[in-house]
Scaffold this active site. Structure first.
Site, short mmCIF file in Angstrom:
data_model
loop_
_atom_site.label_atom_id
_atom_site.label_comp_id
_atom_site.label_asym_id
_atom_site.label_seq_id
_atom_site.Cartn_x
_atom_site.Cartn_y
_atom_site.Cartn_z
N GLU A 106 3.88 -0.88 12.42
CA GLU A 106 3.26 -1.91 11.58
C GLU A 106 1.82 -1.56 11.24
OE1 GLU A 106 3.33 -5.90 9.77
OE2 GLU A 106 4.70 -4.25 10.12
N THR A 158 5.39 -9.39 -6.08
CA THR A 158 5.12 -8.78 -4.78
C THR A 158 6.31 -8.84 -3.84
OG1 THR A 158 3.42 -8.60 -3.06
CG2 THR A 158 4.21 -10.82 -3.60
#
Length: 521
Positions: free
Chosen positions: A387, A504
């Site tokens: 991440e 997005t």
């Protein structure tokens, strides 16, 4: 005495090996690959396997979590954000099914939307930002792809409820809203809201006005941008803090980053201009200024392999960089390339009268950052990215490394999104190869043993099954698999980057003319 092996002995061994291998080969070719796979070639074969993976993973959700907003494949259970569900997973994934031509799955999803979906639920408030990009965006793109008015009607109903969150002194939306009561009662701490969340709703609102002829959504979008671009303290730098006060409209603090709470604000500066056919809007000027700021204040390189990265400035422009980059930042290579070329091929763009040193600079940076984002995958034991990564500035560690607490993988889309855009524009096959390697790693390590379900990982440095995290995010279907599928689409007339802009959450909207006469910013 050495025991002699007879011909008969070796024949038995060969036969045993044959008996063992045939079933394995059969399973590999008929179960792991779609029918007719061996007759397909190159990118078509890969696209077919990605489509099959979507079908298998979606079927698992349909079997054990149908209608639920969240899905936990290990325990085979789902959870709703509202009592009756919001269609979070179904609507977010709907246009991917349409793009892949999955008519049966689309029909079942439509039946759920028609018969089970209601926004008239007042048991909890929901995120304005997430609901806008995933559900409103998903309904709008599904309407465009199908021309089924059901989706547009649901979109209008939802948007009218979301507008209640914009009833503030500045016009910036509150973070949450109750869709049933059309009120926002949750007090945002000192009225602080995320810059990214406030700046990533405009495409959806403008497209809805375009479709319906009702200007209120477009006006709402314009008001938010007037505020976000109007703080003179920051507007000259192109970079803004990740928090804004929705009462005063002023930015709060000095923390600047392109990761969480900042990312899609910069993405939508460009995409709002692309959506309006690159008409030279104030948003394009703001985007160009932000790229200048990124290069001046945030860009850095490792030694000796010269990996480009986008650092953070938690203390503001006058303080030291933090050499940390979220996976979320990997939207930037694609955004830079798209901005430099307006979606045309790189070869064609370089012959344009508008091409210059700025565009060449942005293309180079896009390619450099794309290499770094792929290396975030390539460097791990599983071939999947953590991440968050850090970059070694003291030359005491690996050039790119992750900390244990940041090693989880959520099957995020940003890297494959940028690979899709860079391949479409440059035609460089390396981006397809990188995307394929990432997809194969998902097959190996995100698939549940003995199941056609896919889940997140607790650690990309562990190949153990126990380190699988029990969660399938909706963007696995809505974005990651969609972008991988489109990466191997040879027909560039399908969703061309000169005529479509993806929101997005990877929902494609056709570019629109500004025929509302509302362009006030």
């Amino acid at each position: 005495m050495v025991k002699r092996r007879t011909v008969k002995y070796f024949l038995r061994r060969i036969l045993a090996l044959f008996v063992l291998c045939v079933p394995i080969y059969y399973l590999y070719t008929t179960v792991q690959r779609p029918p007719g796979y061996t007759k397909l070639k190159g990118s078509t074969r890969r696209k077919a396997l990605i489509k099959k993976t979507f079908i298998e993973s979606w079927t698992d959700y349909e079997t054990y979590g149908w209608g639920k907003d969240e899905y936990y494949p290990i325990i085979k259970r789902g959870r709703n954000y509202l009592r009756k569900g919001m269609g979070w997973m179904i609507i977010d994934s709907l246009d991917t099914m349409m793009i892949m031509g999955l008519d049966e799955q689309v029909l079942r999803a439509r039946e759920w939307v028609n018969n089970s979906l209601t926004w008239n639920q007042d048991d909890e408030e929901v995120s304005v930002f997430e609901t806008t990009i995933r559900i409103l965006g998903g309904l709008l793109s599904s309407y465009h792809l199908s021309q089924d008015k059901l989706y547009l009607d649901r979109a209008v109903d939802l948007a009218d409820r979301l507008l209640a969150a914009y009833n503030t002194s500045t016009g910036l939306p509150r973070s949450n809203v109750n869709l049933g009561t059309r009120k926002s009662r949750k007090r945002t701490r000192e009225y602080f809201v995320s810059t990214a969340e406030s700046g990533t709703v405009q495409m959806e609102l403008r497209y809805l006005s375009y479709l319906t002829g009702d200007p209120k959504y477009w006006i709402t979008a314009d008001k938010t941008m007037e505020v976000l671009l109007g703080d003179a303290t920051w507007s000259h730098t192109g970079l803004v803090p990740i928090t804004v006060n929705l009462i005063t409209g002023a930015y709060v603090g000095r923390n600047i980053r392109l990761g969480s709470h900042g990312d899609s604000y910069y993405e939508y500066l460009l995409k709002q201009d692309l959506q309006l056919f690159s008409s030279g809007t104030v948003y394009r000027k703001a985007f160009d200024l932000s790229v200048d700021g990124i290069i001046e204040y945030l860009l850095n390189y490792t030694t000796p392999n010269h990996f480009a990265y986008i650092a953070e400035l938690p203390g503001g422009l006058e303080h030291a960089q933090l050499p940390k980059m979220d996976h979320l930042v990997c939207f930037l290579p694609g955004t830079l390339m798209w901005g430099a070329t307006n979606g045309t091929s790189l070869e064609a763009a370089r012959t344009s009268k508008n091409w210059g040193t700025r565009q060449e600079r942005d293309v180079k940076l896009a390619q450099e950052l794309m290499r770094t984002c792929y290396e975030m995958y390539n460097m791990t034991a599983t071939g999947l990215a953590p991440e968050i990564v850090f970059f070694d500035v003291d030359q005491t560690k690996n050039e790119i490394y992750s900390k244990r607490r940041d090693q989880h993988n959520l099957m995020r889309p940003e890297t494959v999104e940028s690979l899709f855009i860079l391949y479409r524009i440059t035609r460089d096959e390396i981006y397809r190869e990188w995307g394929w390697n990432i997809f194969v790693s998902f097959l190996r390590y995100s698939r549940l043993p003995g199941r056609d379900a896919f889940t997140c990982l607790d650690s990309v440095e562990s190949k153990k099954v126990k380190d699988q995290r029990d969660k399938t995010e909706s963007f696995w279907f809505a974005e990651t698999l969609k972008y991988l599928y489109l990466l191997f689409e040879d027909d560039f007339s399908i969703l061309p980057l000169t005529n479509y802009t993806f929101n997005t959450e990877a929902h494609p909207f056709p570019n629109i003319e500004n025929n509302m006469d509302l362009y006030t910013v």
